[in-house]
Design an enzyme around this catalytic site. Structure first.
Site, PDB file in Angstrom:
ATOM      1  N   LYS A  25     -61.331 -84.147 -88.612  1.00 37.58           N
ATOM      2  CA  LYS A  25     -61.231 -83.208 -87.488  1.00 37.58           C
ATOM      3  C   LYS A  25     -62.207 -82.050 -87.971  1.00 37.58           C
ATOM      4  O   LYS A  25     -62.335 -81.521 -89.153  1.00 37.58           O
ATOM      5  CB  LYS A  25     -59.891 -82.799 -87.234  1.00 37.58           C
ATOM      6  CG  LYS A  25     -59.809 -82.012 -86.027  1.00 37.58           C
ATOM      7  CD  LYS A  25     -58.327 -81.687 -85.953  1.00 37.58           C
ATOM      8  CE  LYS A  25     -57.614 -80.884 -84.681  1.00 37.58           C
ATOM      9  NZ  LYS A  25     -56.360 -80.641 -84.579  1.00 37.58           N
ATOM     10  N   SER A  49     -54.852 -81.887 -79.771  1.00 39.07           N
ATOM     11  CA  SER A  49     -56.027 -81.494 -79.914  1.00 39.07           C
ATOM     12  C   SER A  49     -56.835 -82.161 -80.881  1.00 39.07           C
ATOM     13  O   SER A  49     -58.120 -81.949 -80.538  1.00 39.07           O
ATOM     14  CB  SER A  49     -56.106 -79.942 -80.676  1.00 39.07           C
ATOM     15  OG  SER A  49     -55.521 -79.950 -81.778  1.00 39.07           O
ATOM     16  N   SER A  90     -50.335 -82.634 -82.224  1.00 38.65           N
ATOM     17  CA  SER A  90     -51.858 -82.663 -81.924  1.00 38.65           C
ATOM     18  C   SER A  90     -52.547 -83.797 -82.678  1.00 38.65           C
ATOM     19  O   SER A  90     -53.533 -84.316 -82.572  1.00 38.65           O
ATOM     20  CB  SER A  90     -52.713 -81.547 -82.637  1.00 38.65           C
ATOM     21  OG  SER A  90     -52.786 -80.530 -81.423  1.00 38.65           O
TER      22      SER A  90
HETATM   23  N1  GLN Z   1     -50.889 -78.956 -77.873  1.00 41.42           N
HETATM   24  C1  GLN Z   1     -50.288 -78.259 -78.618  1.00 41.42           C
HETATM   25  C2  GLN Z   1     -50.885 -76.556 -78.404  1.00 41.42           C
HETATM   26  O1  GLN Z   1     -51.407 -76.403 -77.560  1.00 41.42           O
HETATM   27  C3  GLN Z   1     -50.391 -78.570 -80.069  1.00 41.42           C
HETATM   28  C4  GLN Z   1     -51.439 -78.193 -80.627  1.00 41.42           C
HETATM   29  C5  GLN Z   1     -51.550 -78.642 -82.092  1.00 41.42           C
HETATM   30  O2  GLN Z   1     -50.696 -79.361 -82.372  1.00 41.42           O
HETATM   31  N2  GLN Z   1     -52.718 -78.290 -82.637  1.00 41.42           N
HETATM   32  O3  GLN Z   1     -50.398 -75.775 -78.847  1.00 41.42           O
END
Ligand code: GLN
Length: 469
Positions: A78, A153, A177
């Site tokens: 990532k 994400s 994410s």
């Molecule tokens: N979707 C969640 C957020 O927007 C989790 C994001 C993540 O785990 N980095 O914060």
């Protein structure tokens, strides 16, 4: 040429040792697949130029008789993990052109284990989002249906694996994410216990929740990667060892289902149906399935959306146009900050900085941030007591299958709800894994297994039985 769709880390390692194919051939197959398929999916932000050199190095080591666990395996990371000499942007314009000055601990570990690190994958800006639509570098599409999101994400990492462009990827999980995109893309995604994997060299979103973990095709592969990544690290004082959480129970196949939570409003019928089938499968595998109550779990999302922006607003303060990446000049230094941050951060990042600054401001600190910390304690305690009686908690991973591109971008709250099942594990620091549990028409779904602190072994045991790999 090796067929990536038919290989796991495990089977590829065997083939490499037997010289059925070379690491160079495997990496070439990967590069070829990226060239052919990624223009439609856009999982990758960059493919590293030295991929074939890394593969040649792996081949040399194989010939010398070395057998480290990831030797010659093509892996993507990532875009929020630092790899010395490579660009890294966290999906943000504010880090455009920034080159990592050192290897993050997980990168060092991948290199030591012989992995071929192929490139960096797309993500929501600073890991804020559930669809990879918040990236400053364009959206990633779901390989199962190009009109839909891959989740986020870590959407690029999930999509790259799902499209068989590589054999595994790394993501980071602050509220879901890794696990949410894994479910949307039909792959396995693991978030380890908080502190099991070092965050040194990970661009932070919310430091008390962030955790790096693998995307793989099988649970066995997730275990292989986890074994490589985990461990104490002097560069991250929050890391823990295997002994930190003494095991309290022998694994005895007792699974808890928080029924009220799973049946709550907004959960798609297809998800509920798929989940019931999964529960039956566990029963047929000899698991005892218990109804459990976790009265405070419903406050997890609200708690998360106070603590996460609070920490994010503080973590993002370092991007001031002086130390890293983008710089815009104004008439004085204050105007430099305003211009750089105003232009460099996307809408979601700005929203969270404002939210975080608000909940930390004097007069509101106790009411919001203080209350959220208390709720975090309560939720953590509730889980802890529960894991004295059961081995695992089972829920769906997501309330719906992958949604359409653009469907939720106008309504941040509806996007936030995509993490309703994944966030509790981050609040309580627990290890949690999403496993493919079948399809609704063309779209994959996942189930989520969560274990007590330090009990990744339970996730692997049950996950392997459920998936058969
Ligand atoms: N979707 C969640 C957020 O927007 C989790 C994001 C993540 O785990 N980095 O914060």
């Amino acid at each position: 040429m090796p067929d990536l769709a038919k290989l796991s880390i495990k089977s590829a390692r065997t083939a490499l040792q037997k010289k059925t194919f070379s690491a160079r051939e495997l990496t070439r197959a990967s590069l070829e697949a990226i060239r052919e398929k990624d223009p439609d999916i856009h999982a990758f932000l960059e493919v590293f130029e030295d991929a074939l050199e890394q593969a040649d190095e792996a081949d040399r080591k194989i010939t010398e008789g070395e057998g480290s666990p990831l030797l010659g395996i093509p892996i993507a990371i990532k875009d929020n993990m630092l790899m010395a000499g490579k660009r890294v942007t966290a999906g943000s314009k504010i880090l455009e052109g920034f080159v990592a000055p050192y290897d993050g601990t997980v990168i060092k570990k991948l290199k030591d284990a012989g992995a071929v690190i192929l490139g960096r994958t797309n993500m929501d800006e600073f890991a804020m989002g559930s669809s990879t639509e918040n990236s400053a570098y364009g959206v990633t599409k779901n390989p199962h249906d190009l009109s839909r999101v891959p989740g986020g994400s870590s959407g690029g990492s999930a999509a790259a694996l799902s499209a068989n462009l590589v054999l595994a990827t790394l993501g980071s999980d602050t509220g879901g994410s890794i696990r949410q995109p894994a479910a949307f893309c039909g792959v396995v995604g693991l978030k380890p216990t908080y502190g099991r994997v070092s965050r040194s060299g990970l661009i932070a979103l919310a430091s008390s929740f962030d955790q790096i973990g693998p995307f793989t095709k099988t649970v066995g592969d997730a275990e292989i990667l986890y074994e490589v990544l985990e461990g104490r690290d002097p560069l991250d004082s929050t890391t823990i060892s295997r002994e930190t959480y003494p095991s309290r129970r022998k694994f005895s196949k007792v699974v808890g289902v928080p029924k009220v939570f799973v049946e709550s409003e907004g959960i798609d019928d297809s998800v509920k149906h798929n989940f019931r089938t999964a529960v039956e499968k566990f029963k047929s595998l000899g698991y005892e399935v218990k109804d459990i109550e976790l009265p405070h779990i419903k406050y997890s999302l609200a708690t998360y959306y106070i603590i996460m922006p609070a920490e994010a607003s503080s973590n993002l303060a370092r991007f001031d146009g002086v130390k890293y990446g983008l710089h815009r000049s104004g008439s004085d230094v204050i105007e430099d900050y305003f211009k750089t941050r105003g232009e460099g951060f996307g809408k979601e990042a700005r929203r969270r900085i404002i939210l975080g600054t608000y909940v930390l401001s004097s007069g509101y600190y106790d009411e919001y941030y203080g209350s959220a910390l208390k709720m975090k304690k309560l939720i953590t305690r509730e889980f802890d007591e529960m894991f004295g009686e059961i081995d695992l908690i089972l829920t769906p991973t997501t309330p719906t299958p992958a949604f359409k591109l653009g469907e939720k971008t106008a309504d941040p709250l509806s996007m936030y709800v995509a993490d309703i099942f994944t966030v509790p594990a981050n609040i309580a620091g627990l290890p949690s894994i999403s496993i493919p549990s079948g399809m609704v028409q063309t779209l994959p779904l996942g189930i989520l297994l969560t274990a007590g602190l330090g009990r990744e072994d339970n996730l692997f045991a049950a996950g392997k039985e459920f998936l058969g790999a």
